[in-house]
Design an enzyme around this catalytic site. Sequence first.
Site, PDB file in Angstrom:
ATOM      1  N   LYS A 165       0.856  -1.179   0.000  1.00 15.62           N
ATOM      2  CA  LYS A 165       0.000   0.000   0.000  1.00 15.62           C
ATOM      3  C   LYS A 165       0.895   1.232   0.000  1.00 15.62           C
ATOM      4  O   LYS A 165       1.843   1.314   0.791  1.00 15.62           O
ATOM      5  CB  LYS A 165      -0.902  -0.009   1.244  1.00 15.62           C
ATOM      6  CG  LYS A 165      -1.940  -1.131   1.241  1.00 15.62           C
ATOM      7  CD  LYS A 165      -3.058  -0.850   0.246  1.00 15.62           C
ATOM      8  CE  LYS A 165      -4.191  -1.876   0.393  1.00 15.62           C
ATOM      9  NZ  LYS A 165      -5.312  -1.600  -0.524  1.00 15.62           N
ATOM     10  N   ASP A 241      -9.339  -0.669  -9.734  1.00 15.19           N
ATOM     11  CA  ASP A 241     -10.064  -1.355  -8.666  1.00 15.19           C
ATOM     12  C   ASP A 241     -11.300  -0.517  -8.326  1.00 15.19           C
ATOM     13  O   ASP A 241     -12.397  -0.777  -8.837  1.00 15.19           O
ATOM     14  CB  ASP A 241      -9.107  -1.519  -7.461  1.00 15.19           C
ATOM     15  CG  ASP A 241      -9.764  -2.134  -6.235  1.00 15.19           C
ATOM     16  OD1 ASP A 241     -10.958  -2.454  -6.296  1.00 15.19           O
ATOM     17  OD2 ASP A 241      -9.086  -2.297  -5.204  1.00 15.19           O
ATOM     18  N   LYS A 265     -13.445  -7.700  -7.523  1.00 16.37           N
ATOM     19  CA  LYS A 265     -13.954  -8.167  -6.235  1.00 16.37           C
ATOM     20  C   LYS A 265     -15.446  -8.408  -6.424  1.00 16.37           C
ATOM     21  O   LYS A 265     -16.209  -7.450  -6.600  1.00 16.37           O
ATOM     22  CB  LYS A 265     -13.727  -7.101  -5.172  1.00 16.37           C
ATOM     23  CG  LYS A 265     -12.256  -6.802  -4.926  1.00 16.37           C
ATOM     24  CD  LYS A 265     -12.070  -5.534  -4.117  1.00 16.37           C
ATOM     25  CE  LYS A 265     -10.589  -5.316  -3.813  1.00 16.37           C
ATOM     26  NZ  LYS A 265     -10.314  -3.962  -3.303  1.00 16.37           N
TER      27      LYS A 265
HETATM   28 MG   LIG Z   1      -7.114  -1.930  -4.254  1.00 15.07          MG
END
Ligand SMILES: [Mg+2]
Length: 374
Positions: A165, A241, A265
Amino acid sequence: MRIERLSVREIELPLRAPFVTALGPVTNRRLLLVELEDGDGTAAWGECVAGVVPGYTSETVDTAWATITDQLAPEVVGLDSEDPSGAIAAMDDIAAGQPMARAAVEMACWDLAARRARLPLAQLLGGTRTEVAAGIALGMAETPEETAAAAAGAVRQGYQRVKLKIEPGADLEVVRAVRGTVGDRIALTVDANCSYTRNDFDLLAALDEFRLQMIEQPLPADDWEGHADLQRRLTTPVCLDESIATVTDLDRMIALQAGRVLNLKPGRVGGFTAALTMIDLAVGNGIDVWVGGMLETGVGRAHNVALASLASIELPGDLSPSDRYWEEDIVDPPWTMVRGTLPVPLTEPGIGVDVDLERIRSLTTRVQEVRSAH
Ligand SMILES: [Mg+2]
């Protein structure tokens, strides 16, 4: 088939260690679980990936609670249809703009369909893999050295890909330290969670030297042109994303060439039906797909592993074993990693892991049950 009951529970599960991203730290994971039961007493599960505060997207645990109890449950409970696809179709026109809430119910419907068909969920989805490659997402640490040490530990554990991250001020030096520690052979990616702007292109281009597998969501979710411009500047593939909530979003990504990779996702895009459509569309247009994670419990992990078992998912996902995040998961057996993979459960119908109801009850902070009227 008739859906007799929908229960939605909020649970609070303590993380082993706080998980820090550009959106801030998470120490206790508050999340929703959905349980469906049909007339034969077959129970099935879904998990809602929404977080506590808006940020990742505008949905939260509380908006999802309202959507599920007020909009989705009345539509689904008492519904008589051939199979659970009837319930999925019934949700088509409602809960627009609330894909995380919808996905929790939609994926429980798929689990129910799999259990009724006596098939593992992975096979019902068309999956053929018996194991899926495990990747780890590392939260932000105090120093680059700390992140490098965590990355080295992850490589020793066998993870096939390490994701870092990053955010402005915690980027190049972190990646440099990690690459210097783990060497060139391990697949390395970064995820910025929308934290850069078009003024940061020089800095982001400097990441090219570290041969990252991708840079995930560098710019705000709605900056399509920005991502397209950036992709033209970088040799590193851009992965989207947060930008991709719907099939229409993916269409736009393809048309604008706003990236070369999709972090998919199912819990973010409304469930498996949309996810399967997106996989076909993405792969057909040369976009690589992998399955992301949202600090799921073992229930959400089961859904994600089932999707990642599709042969067209070629990159390792954010799919780590239960003990990466939880002292004790809510499923039995917990997810374990074997030689850098998570085995796909193929011996039981449905999600393939038992849900520990007693443990869930002990973690539950609120519950609402909707039963069909006879
Ligand atoms: Mg992500």
